[in-house]
Design a protein around this motif. Structure first.
Motif, PDB file in Angstrom:
ATOM      1  N   ARG A  58      -5.324   9.826 -10.872  1.00 40.04           N
ATOM      2  CA  ARG A  58      -6.389   9.307 -11.731  1.00 40.04           C
ATOM      3  C   ARG A  58      -5.993   7.958 -12.347  1.00 40.04           C
ATOM      4  O   ARG A  58      -6.809   7.021 -12.387  1.00 40.04           O
ATOM      5  N   LEU A  59      -4.753   7.838 -12.810  1.00 43.04           N
ATOM      6  CA  LEU A  59      -4.302   6.571 -13.403  1.00 43.04           C
ATOM      7  C   LEU A  59      -4.253   5.460 -12.355  1.00 43.04           C
ATOM      8  O   LEU A  59      -4.565   4.300 -12.644  1.00 43.04           O
ATOM      9  N   LYS A  60      -3.869   5.823 -11.128  1.00 45.45           N
ATOM     10  CA  LYS A  60      -3.869   4.830 -10.043  1.00 45.45           C
ATOM     11  C   LYS A  60      -5.293   4.369  -9.727  1.00 45.45           C
ATOM     12  O   LYS A  60      -5.531   3.184  -9.462  1.00 45.45           O
ATOM     13  N   GLN A  61      -6.236   5.296  -9.757  1.00 38.73           N
ATOM     14  CA  GLN A  61      -7.634   4.928  -9.537  1.00 38.73           C
ATOM     15  C   GLN A  61      -8.128   4.003 -10.650  1.00 38.73           C
ATOM     16  O   GLN A  61      -8.815   3.010 -10.379  1.00 38.73           O
ATOM     17  N   ASP A  62      -7.795   4.337 -11.883  1.00 37.46           N
ATOM     18  CA  ASP A  62      -8.229   3.514 -13.017  1.00 37.46           C
ATOM     19  C   ASP A  62      -7.665   2.098 -12.912  1.00 37.46           C
ATOM     20  O   ASP A  62      -8.319   1.132 -13.352  1.00 37.46           O
ATOM     21  N   ALA A  63      -6.466   1.958 -12.339  1.00 43.26           N
ATOM     22  CA  ALA A  63      -5.840   0.641 -12.193  1.00 43.26           C
ATOM     23  C   ALA A  63      -6.330  -0.102 -10.956  1.00 43.26           C
ATOM     24  O   ALA A  63      -5.934  -1.248 -10.726  1.00 43.26           O
ATOM     25  N   GLY A  64      -7.179   0.546 -10.141  1.00 39.98           N
ATOM     26  CA  GLY A  64      -7.699  -0.084  -8.930  1.00 39.98           C
ATOM     27  C   GLY A  64      -6.722  -0.084  -7.777  1.00 39.98           C
ATOM     28  O   GLY A  64      -6.936  -0.786  -6.782  1.00 39.98           O
ATOM     29  N   LEU A  65      -5.666   0.726  -7.869  1.00 38.68           N
ATOM     30  CA  LEU A  65      -4.639   0.760  -6.830  1.00 38.68           C
ATOM     31  C   LEU A  65      -4.858   1.879  -5.812  1.00 38.68           C
ATOM     32  O   LEU A  65      -4.267   1.845  -4.735  1.00 38.68           O
ATOM     33  N   TYR A  66      -5.676   2.868  -6.155  1.00 36.48           N
ATOM     34  CA  TYR A  66      -6.028   3.941  -5.226  1.00 36.48           C
ATOM     35  C   TYR A  66      -7.550   3.927  -5.054  1.00 36.48           C
ATOM     36  O   TYR A  66      -8.292   4.088  -6.042  1.00 36.48           O
ATOM     37  N   THR A  67      -8.010   3.753  -3.815  1.00 32.96           N
ATOM     38  CA  THR A  67      -9.445   3.693  -3.554  1.00 32.96           C
ATOM     39  C   THR A  67      -9.784   4.456  -2.284  1.00 32.96           C
ATOM     40  O   THR A  67      -8.958   4.587  -1.374  1.00 32.96           O
ATOM     41  N   GLU A  68     -11.019   4.924  -2.219  1.00 30.17           N
ATOM     42  CA  GLU A  68     -11.582   5.548  -1.026  1.00 30.17           C
ATOM     43  C   GLU A  68     -12.965   4.961  -0.769  1.00 30.17           C
ATOM     44  O   GLU A  68     -13.774   4.868  -1.695  1.00 30.17           O
ATOM     45  N   GLN A  69     -13.229   4.561   0.477  1.00 30.73           N
ATOM     46  CA  GLN A  69     -14.554   4.095   0.888  1.00 30.73           C
ATOM     47  C   GLN A  69     -14.950   4.849   2.149  1.00 30.73           C
ATOM     48  O   GLN A  69     -14.405   4.592   3.220  1.00 30.73           O
ATOM     49  N   PHE A  70     -15.884   5.778   2.010  1.00 30.23           N
ATOM     50  CA  PHE A  70     -16.242   6.623   3.138  1.00 30.23           C
ATOM     51  C   PHE A  70     -17.275   5.983   4.053  1.00 30.23           C
ATOM     52  O   PHE A  70     -17.764   6.618   4.973  1.00 30.23           O
ATOM     53  N   ALA A  71     -17.625   4.737   3.804  1.00 28.17           N
ATOM     54  CA  ALA A  71     -18.434   3.969   4.753  1.00 28.17           C
ATOM     55  C   ALA A  71     -17.860   2.560   4.846  1.00 28.17           C
ATOM     56  O   ALA A  71     -18.581   1.610   5.129  1.00 28.17           O
ATOM     57  N   GLY A  72     -16.561   2.457   4.627  1.00 29.56           N
ATOM     58  CA  GLY A  72     -15.920   1.149   4.615  1.00 29.56           C
ATOM     59  C   GLY A  72     -15.662   0.574   5.992  1.00 29.56           C
ATOM     60  O   GLY A  72     -15.433  -0.626   6.131  1.00 29.56           O
ATOM     61  N   VAL A  73     -15.684   1.414   7.015  1.00 25.94           N
ATOM     62  CA  VAL A  73     -15.501   0.952   8.398  1.00 25.94           C
ATOM     63  C   VAL A  73     -16.872   0.893   9.062  1.00 25.94           C
ATOM     64  O   VAL A  73     -17.633   1.857   9.019  1.00 25.94           O
ATOM     65  N   SER A  74     -17.173  -0.235   9.682  1.00 25.00           N
ATOM     66  CA  SER A  74     -18.472  -0.384  10.340  1.00 25.00           C
ATOM     67  C   SER A  74     -18.281  -0.864  11.774  1.00 25.00           C
ATOM     68  O   SER A  74     -17.383  -1.672  12.055  1.00 25.00           O
ATOM     69  N   PHE A  75     -19.120  -0.346  12.669  1.00 31.04           N
ATOM     70  CA  PHE A  75     -19.147  -0.818  14.051  1.00 31.04           C
ATOM     71  C   PHE A  75     -20.065  -2.036  14.108  1.00 31.04           C
ATOM     72  O   PHE A  75     -21.151  -2.037  13.514  1.00 31.04           O
TER      73      PHE A  75
END
Length: 258
Positions: free
Chosen positions: A154-171
């Motif tokens: 949670r602290l890593k997410q708050d610092a912007g160091l841990y992220t997830e993008q479930f549509a971040g890859v596009s063809f």
């Protein structure tokens, strides 16, 4: 016996052909990011191409891509504050060893659509599958340290160091074999070696894996100060004391009231 050996050889050949049916080539927009006093973050763009041999027919399931961007490992002490009487003080703690300093996951869809739980766990795809080890626990992701694990992520997410993008890859290009992903490197990202792992799935099976690398390095005054503090610690400390005394003396001289 000969028939059995021939059948075994044919099976092995077919398995090898299947394993190499898809090949993946990746390219990064940069292999090095330089950090100076004005660094405010940067973007790393990845392009990938999937190729099939001439004998391979199209698969009934779509291709799915997962791109995992990880920073250099770090050891962190995670502490828990408990209320004792009228005070909140640090009480229990866990030392997390060799955790990724940066974790960014881009996928072409939801994790449940990409692969099965065991494969996702094997390649640490998704926050819930990050494998954390602790100094005082032999088992990774020990349930007894779950609250420290959740707090760390949670602290890593708050610092912007841990992220997830479930549509971040596009063809791109109207095809199903050329893709791209863009990964943001925040300003507070540490320097060091970063790895980019790209996984190709179809029908929940892993078809191919490729890895790239990005170096983040300090330059200019930041690099000089860091090198001095590491290589000449005593002189660096004395210089800091002298500089502090000089600034204090100069401040007193400027604001002195006669």
């Amino acid at each position: 016996m000969r028939r059995w050996l021939a059948a075994l050889s044919l099976t092995a050949t077919l398995a090898a052909d299947h394993a190499t049916a898809e090949q993946m080539t990746i390219s990064l927009s940069t292999s090095e990011i330089r950090i100076d006093s004005t660094f405010a973050g940067d973007m790393v763009t990845l392009f990938g191409v999937i190729t099939r041999d001439a004998a391979t027919v199209s698969r009934p399931e779509d291709y799915e891509i997962a791109v995992l961007f990880r920073g250099p490992p770090e050891t962190v002490v995670e502490r828990r504050k408990d209320r004792i009487a009228f005070l909140w003080i640090n009480n229990a703690s866990e030392t997390i060893i060799d955790a990724p300093s940066v974790y960014a996951l881009d996928t072409s869809g939801d994790l449940t659509e990409i692969s099965t739980g065991p494969l996702l766990a094997r390649y640490e795809l998704g926050f819930e599958n990050i494998r954390l080890t602790y100094q005082n626990h032999a088992q990774a992701n020990d349930p007894r340290a779950e609250e420290f694990r959740e707090a760390f992520i949670r602290l890593k997410q708050d610092a912007g160091l841990y992220t997830e993008q479930f549509a971040g890859v596009s063809f791109i290009g109207g095809t199903d074999n050329v893709f791209q992903s863009a990964m943001w490197v925040p300003a507070n990202a540490p320097d060091g070696r970063y790895t980019i792992d790209v996984y190709l799935f179809s029908g929940n099976a892993l078809l191919a894996h490729e890895q790239g690398e990005v170096q983040i390095v300090k330059v200019g005054l930041e690099q000089f100060m860091f090198a001095a503090s590491q290589e000449h610690a005593l002189l660096y400390g004395l210089a800091c004391v002298v500089l502090a005394l000089f600034i204090g003396w100069l401040g007193g001289l400027i604001f002195r009231r006669d």
